[in-house]
Design a protein around this motif. Structure first.
Motif, mmCIF file in Angstrom:
data_model
loop_
_atom_site.group_PDB
_atom_site.id
_atom_site.type_symbol
_atom_site.label_atom_id
_atom_site.label_comp_id
_atom_site.label_asym_id
_atom_site.label_seq_id
_atom_site.Cartn_x
_atom_site.Cartn_y
_atom_site.Cartn_z
ATOM 1 N N GLY A 273 0.829 -1.204 0.000
ATOM 2 C CA GLY A 273 0.000 0.000 0.000
ATOM 3 C C GLY A 273 0.865 1.255 0.000
ATOM 4 O O GLY A 273 1.999 1.244 0.498
ATOM 5 N N PRO A 274 0.350 2.366 -0.534
ATOM 6 C CA PRO A 274 1.143 3.598 -0.637
ATOM 7 C C PRO A 274 1.522 4.194 0.712
ATOM 8 O O PRO A 274 2.503 4.914 0.828
ATOM 9 N N VAL A 300 10.696 7.444 4.242
ATOM 10 C CA VAL A 300 9.955 7.913 3.064
ATOM 11 C C VAL A 300 8.796 6.954 2.786
ATOM 12 O O VAL A 300 8.887 5.754 3.020
ATOM 13 N N GLY A 301 7.704 7.507 2.247
ATOM 14 C CA GLY A 301 6.528 6.699 1.944
ATOM 15 C C GLY A 301 6.637 6.021 0.589
ATOM 16 O O GLY A 301 7.313 6.503 -0.325
ATOM 17 N N VAL A 302 5.917 4.910 0.455
ATOM 18 C CA VAL A 302 5.919 4.165 -0.801
ATOM 19 C C VAL A 302 5.222 4.982 -1.906
ATOM 20 O O VAL A 302 5.699 5.065 -3.040
ATOM 21 N N GLY A 303 4.104 5.640 -1.569
ATOM 22 C CA GLY A 303 3.286 6.282 -2.599
ATOM 23 C C GLY A 303 4.007 7.327 -3.415
ATOM 24 O O GLY A 303 3.943 7.329 -4.652
ATOM 25 N N ALA A 327 2.500 -4.017 -11.387
ATOM 26 C CA ALA A 327 1.146 -3.459 -11.528
ATOM 27 C C ALA A 327 0.963 -2.323 -10.517
ATOM 28 O O ALA A 327 1.624 -2.302 -9.475
ATOM 29 N N VAL A 328 0.098 -1.389 -10.887
ATOM 30 C CA VAL A 328 -0.247 -0.303 -9.968
ATOM 31 C C VAL A 328 -1.758 -0.110 -10.016
ATOM 32 O O VAL A 328 -2.349 -0.041 -11.096
ATOM 33 N N GLU A 329 -2.383 -0.078 -8.842
ATOM 34 C CA GLU A 329 -3.821 0.203 -8.789
ATOM 35 C C GLU A 329 -4.006 1.690 -8.542
ATOM 36 O O GLU A 329 -3.329 2.279 -7.696
ATOM 37 N N THR A 363 -3.301 3.369 -5.102
ATOM 38 C CA THR A 363 -3.819 2.739 -3.880
ATOM 39 C C THR A 363 -3.124 1.421 -3.567
ATOM 40 O O THR A 363 -3.289 0.880 -2.471
ATOM 41 N N ALA A 364 -2.392 0.862 -4.525
ATOM 42 C CA ALA A 364 -1.597 -0.351 -4.254
ATOM 43 C C ALA A 364 -0.578 -0.542 -5.370
ATOM 44 O O ALA A 364 -0.815 -0.140 -6.521
#
Ligand SMILES: Cc1cc2nc3c(=O)[nH]c(=O)nc-3n(C[C@H](O)[C@H](O)[C@H](O)COP(=O)(O)OP(=O)(O)OC[C@H]3O[C@@H](n4cnc5c(N)ncnc54)[C@H](O)[C@@H]3O)c2cc1C
Length: 615
Positions: A273-274, A300-303, A327-329, A363-364
């Motif tokens: 998840g972001p 740092v954040g993933v998003g 893949a990215v949602e 979102t993912a």
């Protein structure tokens, strides 16, 4: 209609009894009243100062809001203000900090009823929509006032004091029901925890914190109705270029979407998840003997990182973070949810890997992670008396290093002819002999002042980042930063950079070695197209226009920029971040997927403009 009801207390003269004020405020609190307003004459020579008294009462009670009307006793409301306006302003600020939302700002307003007002009178006064306060001098007064309005007619939800802090242009009452309990507005107790990011201070008008992709879609729908206020997207809050906080706008904070799950162990396929941080990702993958190259800082954040690029300690070995994406949602501007990959919505999958923030809320992410066991990790501090020569040599050594070796260099302004050079290095090898062999040449960049070399896990390197505390991020500033890609670190570059550092305009200068596996991915496979530079360079300063002038002067050495590290808002930077063919393809996609430019933060690709604008 719900009626907010409280008491107003007159500040006693010098010989009055301050303890009585505390008693009355406590009684009002236990009687369930909604406000204690203080009135006195600000700046009066005698008697208690209202601000100090308010702090005292806030400390002696637990819940009840406290307001101050310093001029209510003044015979001439338009007359002179407080004797020491700056002192009063400071006191007001302090009270905001100490009592938070319990401090009712004077502009929230309330109506003072006569001491003998009855229930009907109170109801009429309350029609104006503000709380009504009645003067109280005794416990008996407080009991009588509390009995004037039946409990069921008292307010539920946010008080008038909280509502008074609402910002213009936001339909607070229209927040979707699914988000009502995760919507934070300026008067709410949790507000201070969500205003800042790691580096920036802010004062958003509303922060929505969706917990599912459906709720993200609801938040995006709400944002569509609010085109007139800024819109920030936030995952981990470490944006430098990205503005994941703002002033008076909306923020969609997907920090709660922070799951990490293994989808397919054989293929090392992981869904993240972001809102997860890279430190959490590294810790979750470590037991499998896996790692996913991220940046250099585990907080740092993933998003934000996985939609921009991801240049880190493992990039030379395994490519950019986005190169591991399968893949990215996304939630798109029209609220639709899509899963993008090489097979589905391939055009968006291309765009989101480098320009993600322009196309939707991620979102993912699905990543194919790498097998990484122990690594060599070094932090070296060297002192150089010839920075130009040290930089040149660093360029030679990093370019000649094998893919398993990544060395970042950080320095700042030379002092008294000496430069402190910090090297952060990772060697993706388990054998200590090999690790030492790889790193030893770098010790010639200056006199070695400190060294730490360990064999450890990627997880432990990421874990060096501090956690965000319970009060959220505390950033208060506005970073000033420039970035560039450097095809090669030539002698001319070393000379000009040394000159820049001597000027004192840059307090933080970093060279990140790139190359290796970053160039294995063809330039047209992702929107991040700068695949061949040898280095990514970042300079941080205090003044954007002075830094711009100096940085622009080095332009002949550069080829593009990494948008995550640049805060220059001039439109040409978009053209630097994305080569012309990439930018026109991105703009075409933007016209298709976000024609009204809902996602307009962070190097906005405005669908209404043309490439002329960025030259
Ligand atoms: C201390 C520090 C070290 C860093 N080190 C590195 C490094 O080594 N390598 C590297 O490549 N970068 C690095 N960065 C830059 C970092 O990758 C970017 O600032 C990144 O945007 C931060 O992501 P975040 O989610 O924490 O940020 P946020 O502040 O939450 O978001 C920043 C921006 O990213 C976009 N964004 C965030 N979430 C989403 C989402 N879910 N969907 C779409 N867009 C979104 C938005 O434009 C937002 O304004 C570093 C930054 C800091 C502060």
């Amino acid at each position: 209609m719900a009626i907010e009801l409280g008491i107003v207390l007159d500040l006693p003269a010098a010989d009055g009894d301050p303890a009585a004020l505390v008693d009355l405020a406590r009684q009002a609190e236990s009687a369930g009243l909604d406000l204690v307003a203080l009135r006195g004459e600000a700046g009066a020579e005698q008697g208690l100062d209202p601000w100090t008294t308010a702090v005292w009462l806030a400390g002696r009670t637990t819940r009840i809001p406290i307001g101050i009307a310093p001029d209510l006793n003044s015979p001439d409301p338009g007359g002179p203000g407080p004797a020491y306006p700056s002192v009063v302003a400071k006191a007001q600020q302090s009270l905001e900090v100490l009592a938070g939302t319990r401090f009712v700002t004077p502009d929230a307003g309330w109506v003072v009823a006569p001491p003998d007002a009855g229930a009907e009178h109170i109801r009429r006064l309350a029609d104006a929509g503000a709380p009504v306060v009645v003067p109280a001098r005794s416990a008996e007064d407080v009991r009588r006032i509390a009995g004037l309005v039946a409990k069921e007619n008292r307010p539920a939800g946010r008080s008038a004091a909280v509502r008074a802090r609402r910002r213009a242009g936001i339909d607070y009452d229209g927040v979707p029901a699914s988000l009502a309990d995760v919507a934070i507005e300026p008067g709410d107790p949790a507000y201070r925890r969500v205003t800042s990011t790691y580096l920036r201070g802010g004062s958003p008008g509303l922060v929505l914190r969706p917990r599912t992709s459906d709720e993200v879609a609801d938040a995006v729908a709400f944002a569509r109705r609010h085109r007139q206020v800024p819109l920030g997207l936030r995952s981990g809050g470490h944006g430098i270029s990205g503005r994941s906080t703002n002033d008076g706008g909306l923020v969609i904070d997907v920090g709660a979407l922070n799951g990490i799950e293994v989808l397919d162990a054989a293929q090392r396929l992981v869904r993240i998840g972001p809102g997860a941080t890279w430190k959490q990702v590294a810790a979750a993958l470590d037991p499998y003997g896996w790692a996913l190259g991220s940046g250099d800082y585990g907080g740092v954040g993933v998003g934000g990182l996985a939609t921009a690029g991801g240049i880190g300690y493992l990039s030379r070995r395994y490519g950019l973070t986005i190169d591991r994406l399968r893949a990215v949602e996304l939630v798109l501007a029209d609220g639709s949810r899509v899963r993008t990959s090489k097979q589905d919505h391939a055009d968006l999958f291309w765009a989101v890997r480098g320009a993600g923030a322009n196309f939707g809320v991620a979102t993912a992410f699905e990543f194919e992670v790498s097998e990484v066991r122990q690594v060599g990790w070094a932090q070296l501090v060297l002192v150089s008396t010839d920075l130009e020569q040290s930089l040149r040599r660093y360029g030679e050594l990093t370019s000649a290093a094998p893919r398993d070796t990544t060395v970042f260099l950080v320095t700042g302004r030379p002092r008294q002819g000496r430069s402190v050079i910090q090297l952060y290095a990772m060697v993706d090898q388990e054998d200590p002999e090999v690790i030492i062999e790889r790193l030893t040449p770098f010790t010639e960049l200056g006199a070695l002042a400190q060294q730490q070399v360990v064999r450890t896990s990627y997880k432990d390197v990421m874990a060096l980042a501090a956690d965000v505390g319970p009060d959220g991020h505390q950033g208060m500033g506005e970073p000033v930063s420039r970035s560039a890609f450097l095809p090669a670190l030539t002698g001319d570059v070393a000379r000009d950079v040394t000159r820049l550092l001597r000027s004192g305009l840059v307090y933080f200068f970093e060279l990140r070695s790139m190359g290796g596996a970053i160039a294995d991915t063809p330039a047209d496979e992702t929107a991040f197209a700068h695949r061949t530079p040898a280095f990514q360079v970042t300079a941080m300063g205090a003044d954007q226009s002075r830094l711009n002038a100096a940085w622009d002067g080095l332009g002949q050495h550069f080829d593009g920029l990494y948008l995550s590290f640049d805060t220059d808002l001039r439109p040409q930077r978009l053209g630097d971040a994305f080569p012309p063919r990439v930018l026109s393809r991105l703009r075409e996609l933007k016209r298709r997927y976000d024609p009204d430019n809902l996602f307009r933060d962070n190097f906005n690709i405005d669908p209404r403009l043309t490439e002329e604008h960025t030259r």
